[in-house]
Design a protein around this motif. Structure first.
Motif, PDB file in Angstrom:
ATOM      1  N   LYS A 195      79.924 137.545 -51.092  1.00  0.00           N
ATOM      2  CA  LYS A 195      79.132 136.302 -51.039  1.00  0.00           C
ATOM      3  C   LYS A 195      78.305 136.281 -49.738  1.00  0.00           C
ATOM      4  CE  LYS A 195      81.168 132.593 -52.746  1.00  0.00           C
ATOM      5  NZ  LYS A 195      82.049 131.407 -52.785  1.00  0.00           N
ATOM      6  N   ILE A 196      76.999 136.136 -49.895  1.00  0.00           N
ATOM      7  CA  ILE A 196      76.115 136.112 -48.721  1.00  0.00           C
ATOM      8  C   ILE A 196      75.386 134.777 -48.665  1.00  0.00           C
ATOM      9  CG2 ILE A 196      74.076 137.156 -47.633  1.00  0.00           C
ATOM     10  CD1 ILE A 196      74.955 139.849 -48.740  1.00  0.00           C
ATOM     11  N   LEU A 197      75.435 134.145 -47.493  1.00  0.00           N
ATOM     12  CA  LEU A 197      74.727 132.872 -47.288  1.00  0.00           C
ATOM     13  C   LEU A 197      73.404 133.148 -46.581  1.00  0.00           C
ATOM     14  CD1 LEU A 197      74.455 129.752 -47.081  1.00  0.00           C
ATOM     15  CD2 LEU A 197      75.937 129.848 -45.066  1.00  0.00           C
ATOM     16  N   SER A 198      72.291 132.780 -47.226  1.00  0.00           N
ATOM     17  CA  SER A 198      70.956 132.969 -46.657  1.00  0.00           C
ATOM     18  C   SER A 198      70.441 131.619 -46.165  1.00  0.00           C
ATOM     19  CB  SER A 198      70.030 133.545 -47.748  1.00  0.00           C
ATOM     20  OG  SER A 198      68.693 133.523 -47.341  1.00  0.00           O
ATOM     21  N   VAL A 199      70.259 131.494 -44.856  1.00  0.00           N
ATOM     22  CA  VAL A 199      69.817 130.218 -44.277  1.00  0.00           C
ATOM     23  C   VAL A 199      68.411 130.397 -43.717  1.00  0.00           C
ATOM     24  CG1 VAL A 199      70.406 128.327 -42.719  1.00  0.00           C
ATOM     25  CG2 VAL A 199      72.221 129.804 -43.609  1.00  0.00           C
ATOM     26  N   ASP A 200      67.441 129.831 -44.397  1.00  0.00           N
ATOM     27  CA  ASP A 200      66.041 129.953 -43.971  1.00  0.00           C
ATOM     28  C   ASP A 200      65.270 128.802 -44.585  1.00  0.00           C
ATOM     29  OD1 ASP A 200      63.270 130.961 -43.584  1.00  0.00           O
ATOM     30  OD2 ASP A 200      64.271 132.831 -43.074  1.00  0.00           O
ATOM     31  N   ASP A 201      64.366 128.188 -43.801  1.00  0.00           N
ATOM     32  CA  ASP A 201      63.587 127.081 -44.359  1.00  0.00           C
ATOM     33  C   ASP A 201      62.490 127.579 -45.295  1.00  0.00           C
ATOM     34  OD1 ASP A 201      62.382 128.163 -42.051  1.00  0.00           O
ATOM     35  OD2 ASP A 201      61.102 126.408 -41.822  1.00  0.00           O
ATOM     36  N   SER A 202      62.207 128.870 -45.268  1.00  0.00           N
ATOM     37  CA  SER A 202      61.171 129.409 -46.147  1.00  0.00           C
ATOM     38  C   SER A 202      61.781 129.875 -47.466  1.00  0.00           C
ATOM     39  CB  SER A 202      60.477 130.594 -45.468  1.00  0.00           C
ATOM     40  OG  SER A 202      59.771 131.343 -46.421  1.00  0.00           O
ATOM     41  N   ARG A 203      61.275 129.280 -48.542  1.00  0.00           N
ATOM     42  CA  ARG A 203      61.752 129.685 -49.867  1.00  0.00           C
ATOM     43  C   ARG A 203      61.367 131.141 -50.116  1.00  0.00           C
ATOM     44  NH1 ARG A 203      59.852 128.445 -55.394  1.00  0.00           N
ATOM     45  NH2 ARG A 203      61.651 128.898 -56.702  1.00  0.00           N
ATOM     46  N   THR A 204      60.216 131.546 -49.580  1.00  0.00           N
ATOM     47  CA  THR A 204      59.748 132.925 -49.747  1.00  0.00           C
ATOM     48  C   THR A 204      60.790 133.904 -49.204  1.00  0.00           C
ATOM     49  OG1 THR A 204      57.456 132.213 -49.530  1.00  0.00           O
ATOM     50  CG2 THR A 204      57.892 134.533 -49.103  1.00  0.00           C
ATOM     51  N   ILE A 205      61.292 133.631 -47.997  1.00  0.00           N
ATOM     52  CA  ILE A 205      62.278 134.538 -47.401  1.00  0.00           C
ATOM     53  C   ILE A 205      63.575 134.512 -48.208  1.00  0.00           C
ATOM     54  CG2 ILE A 205      63.740 134.955 -45.357  1.00  0.00           C
ATOM     55  CD1 ILE A 205      60.814 135.860 -45.019  1.00  0.00           C
ATOM     56  N   ARG A 206      63.988 133.328 -48.670  1.00  0.00           N
ATOM     57  CA  ARG A 206      65.229 133.260 -49.459  1.00  0.00           C
ATOM     58  C   ARG A 206      65.082 134.056 -50.759  1.00  0.00           C
ATOM     59  NH1 ARG A 206      64.838 127.602 -48.333  1.00  0.00           N
ATOM     60  NH2 ARG A 206      64.841 127.151 -50.572  1.00  0.00           N
ATOM     61  N   LEU A 207      63.870 134.004 -51.354  1.00  0.00           N
ATOM     62  CA  LEU A 207      63.623 134.777 -52.577  1.00  0.00           C
ATOM     63  C   LEU A 207      63.660 136.277 -52.288  1.00  0.00           C
ATOM     64  CD1 LEU A 207      60.736 132.678 -54.212  1.00  0.00           C
ATOM     65  CD2 LEU A 207      62.950 133.141 -55.239  1.00  0.00           C
ATOM     66  N   ILE A 208      63.077 136.683 -51.150  1.00  0.00           N
ATOM     67  CA  ILE A 208      63.068 138.111 -50.799  1.00  0.00           C
ATOM     68  C   ILE A 208      64.492 138.599 -50.550  1.00  0.00           C
ATOM     69  CG2 ILE A 208      62.337 139.787 -49.037  1.00  0.00           C
ATOM     70  CD1 ILE A 208      59.772 138.085 -48.701  1.00  0.00           C
ATOM     71  N   VAL A 209      65.279 137.778 -49.861  1.00  0.00           N
ATOM     72  CA  VAL A 209      66.681 138.152 -49.594  1.00  0.00           C
ATOM     73  C   VAL A 209      67.426 138.299 -50.927  1.00  0.00           C
ATOM     74  CG1 VAL A 209      68.877 137.344 -48.612  1.00  0.00           C
ATOM     75  CG2 VAL A 209      66.768 137.162 -47.269  1.00  0.00           C
ATOM     76  N   THR A 261      52.002 126.430 -57.272  1.00  0.00           N
ATOM     77  CA  THR A 261      51.350 126.067 -56.010  1.00  0.00           C
ATOM     78  C   THR A 261      52.328 126.122 -54.840  1.00  0.00           C
ATOM     79  OG1 THR A 261      50.010 124.585 -57.318  1.00  0.00           O
ATOM     80  CG2 THR A 261      49.904 124.288 -54.950  1.00  0.00           C
ATOM     81  N   ASP A 262      53.562 125.657 -55.070  1.00  0.00           N
ATOM     82  CA  ASP A 262      54.546 125.625 -53.983  1.00  0.00           C
ATOM     83  C   ASP A 262      54.868 127.029 -53.470  1.00  0.00           C
ATOM     84  OD1 ASP A 262      54.639 122.931 -54.094  1.00  0.00           O
ATOM     85  OD2 ASP A 262      56.576 122.798 -55.129  1.00  0.00           O
ATOM     86  N   GLU A 263      55.039 127.978 -54.409  1.00  0.00           N
ATOM     87  CA  GLU A 263      55.352 129.354 -53.994  1.00  0.00           C
ATOM     88  C   GLU A 263      54.203 129.958 -53.188  1.00  0.00           C
ATOM     89  OE1 GLU A 263      55.986 128.679 -57.346  1.00  0.00           O
ATOM     90  OE2 GLU A 263      58.070 129.284 -57.711  1.00  0.00           O
ATOM     91  N   ILE A 264      52.972 129.675 -53.646  1.00  0.00           N
ATOM     92  CA  ILE A 264      51.794 130.246 -52.966  1.00  0.00           C
ATOM     93  C   ILE A 264      51.672 129.658 -51.559  1.00  0.00           C
ATOM     94  CG2 ILE A 264      49.267 130.406 -53.034  1.00  0.00           C
ATOM     95  CD1 ILE A 264      49.571 130.379 -56.159  1.00  0.00           C
ATOM     96  N   ARG A 265      51.847 128.357 -51.447  1.00  0.00           N
ATOM     97  CA  ARG A 265      51.763 127.716 -50.118  1.00  0.00           C
ATOM     98  C   ARG A 265      52.888 128.178 -49.206  1.00  0.00           C
ATOM     99  NH1 ARG A 265      49.701 121.459 -50.663  1.00  0.00           N
ATOM    100  NH2 ARG A 265      47.861 121.957 -51.877  1.00  0.00           N
ATOM    101  N   ASP A 266      54.086 128.307 -49.758  1.00  0.00           N
ATOM    102  CA  ASP A 266      55.235 128.722 -48.941  1.00  0.00           C
ATOM    103  C   ASP A 266      55.035 130.147 -48.420  1.00  0.00           C
ATOM    104  OD1 ASP A 266      58.133 127.663 -48.310  1.00  0.00           O
ATOM    105  OD2 ASP A 266      58.320 129.801 -48.711  1.00  0.00           O
ATOM    106  N   ALA A 267      54.486 131.027 -49.281  1.00  0.00           N
ATOM    107  CA  ALA A 267      54.257 132.413 -48.847  1.00  0.00           C
ATOM    108  C   ALA A 267      53.206 132.448 -47.730  1.00  0.00           C
ATOM    109  CB  ALA A 267      53.816 133.275 -50.025  1.00  0.00           C
ATOM    110  N   ALA A 268      52.144 131.640 -47.869  1.00  0.00           N
ATOM    111  CA  ALA A 268      51.109 131.590 -46.817  1.00  0.00           C
ATOM    112  C   ALA A 268      51.717 131.029 -45.527  1.00  0.00           C
ATOM    113  CB  ALA A 268      49.935 130.733 -47.268  1.00  0.00           C
TER     114      ALA A 268
END
Lengths: 131, 244
Positions: free
Chosen positions: A4-18, B169-176
């Protein structure tokens, strides 16, 4: 049993990449968007590893790490910092608090897997059968 | 003033974690610009040792020239004497951003991002995406990221490994926002290591048709342009290194 890995980041992009990085492995990802949510998730889920950002709203990663290390029930959980901040003072402060590793953004998914693999045993899922 | 961090201890920790330091020339230049009493000769020596910095300074010092053959100012010394320390300030601020952005593209998008002259890119028109992050402390200012919706979508698709049509839109803004965050985090680390302690504010990302960029009082504005395949990016930094 899955790690089990906990990913703590305010960016959804980073959480998706993790999440994407660990998809080939027997890993369950738990997500939190700031340090406060991260601490609550750590206490509830007892993860095997925490991947932690520094700059976040509500509670930053350094504060979360400090509180984590003060909690006898949580302080042994290994932490990998995943942050764009690599300034000397930041790195020294975080190293003194006690982290297992430090990965500076931008990063490759392979680097994250390699560093995580030094903290926990990652087992590959069987490759999906071709359709 | 807090004591300087233990350099040797930092080097040992950085080696253990595999943390790469900023190029020496960029760190040294930022340190010199941070001091208000730096001598021009010292700044010239640092810039002349780095072909990339020299080329950018000459580009800034010859704003009307289409290429090097049209330069009227041909040496680093001349560029700084004619344009003042402001030119070095622009280099010191823009270079870490440029390095961080190109590294992010190479590492996370597997794309080679090229720094290009502003006039080589089509001008953005109408509604476009604007991201900004403020920083405050010994140095104060803002970093701005401008790009078309098409470029923002292509970046998000590439970072997340998803087809563009699956992105909201949210994913695109978050990535930027994350791209801006990574770029500015690296930039801030370089400033702090040079003695310009500052804190970042949360990124703001939205759509706008306003092309005006506020300039920090007492500071300068650097505009940078980048291209990779069909992606075009404009970065602006407005900063005053002597804000306190």
């Amino acid at each position: 049993m899955a790690i089990k890995i906990l990913s703590v980041d305010d960016s959804r992009t980073i959480r998706l990449i993790v999440g994407k990085a660990f998809r080939p492995y027997h890993v369950t990802i738990v997500e939190a968007a700031n340090g406060e949510e991260g601490l609550a998730a750590a206490a509830r889920e007892k993860p095997d590893l925490i991947i932690l950002d520094v700059t976040m709203p509500v509670m930053d990663g350094v504060t979360m790490l400090t509180k984590l290390k003060e909690d006898p029930a949580l302080k042994a959980i290994p932490v990998i910092m995943l942050t764009a901040e690599s300034g000397r003072e930041n790195v020294l402060q975080i190293a003194r608090l006690g982290v297992r590793d430090y990965l500076v953004k931008p990063f490759k998914e392979d680097q994250l897997i390699e560093k995580a693999g030094r903290c926990v045993t990652l087992e590959k899922r069987p490759a999906a059968a071709p359709v | 003033m807090p004591p300087p961090p233990d350099i040797n201890q930092y080097k040992e920790i950085a080696r253990r974690y595999g943390i790469a330091a900023a190029p020496e020339s960029v760190s040294r230049l930022t340190q010199l610009v941070a001091r208000q009493d730096s001598c021009v000769d010292d700044i010239v020596r640092v810039i002349e040792k780095d072909p990339g910095l020299s080329a950018r300074l000459l580009r800034v010092a010859n704003p009307r020239a289409a290429d090097e053959s049209e330069y009227t100012i041909g040496t680093v010394d001349e560029a700084l004497l004619r344009n003042g320390i402001g030119c070095a300030l622009l280099l010191a601020m823009g270079t870490p951003l440029s390095l961080a952005l190109t590294k992010t593209f190479q590492t996370m998008l597997s794309l080679k991002l090229e720094s290009v002259d502003l006039h080589q890119l089509d001008t953005l028109t109408g509604l476009h995406m604007l991201g900004s992050i403020g920083f405050a402390g010994k140095v104060a200012g803002h970093v701005y990221l401008r790009l078309s919706s098409a470029s923002a979508t292509a970046i998000a698709a590439s970072i997340l490994g998803l087809p563009p049509e699956e992105l909201g839109t949210d994913e695109i803004r978050d990535a930027a926002g994350e791209l801006l965050n990574i770029m500015t985090g690296n930039f801030k680390s370089n400033l702090c290591d040079a003695g310009l302690d500052c804190k970042l504010q949360p990124p703001q990302v939205g759509m706008t048709d306003d092309f005006s960029t506020p300039i920090e009082p007492g500071g300068g504005l650097e505009r940078l342009a980048f291209r990779a395949d069909k992606i075009e990016i404009f970065v602006e930094v407005s900063a005053n290194p002597w804000s306190d």
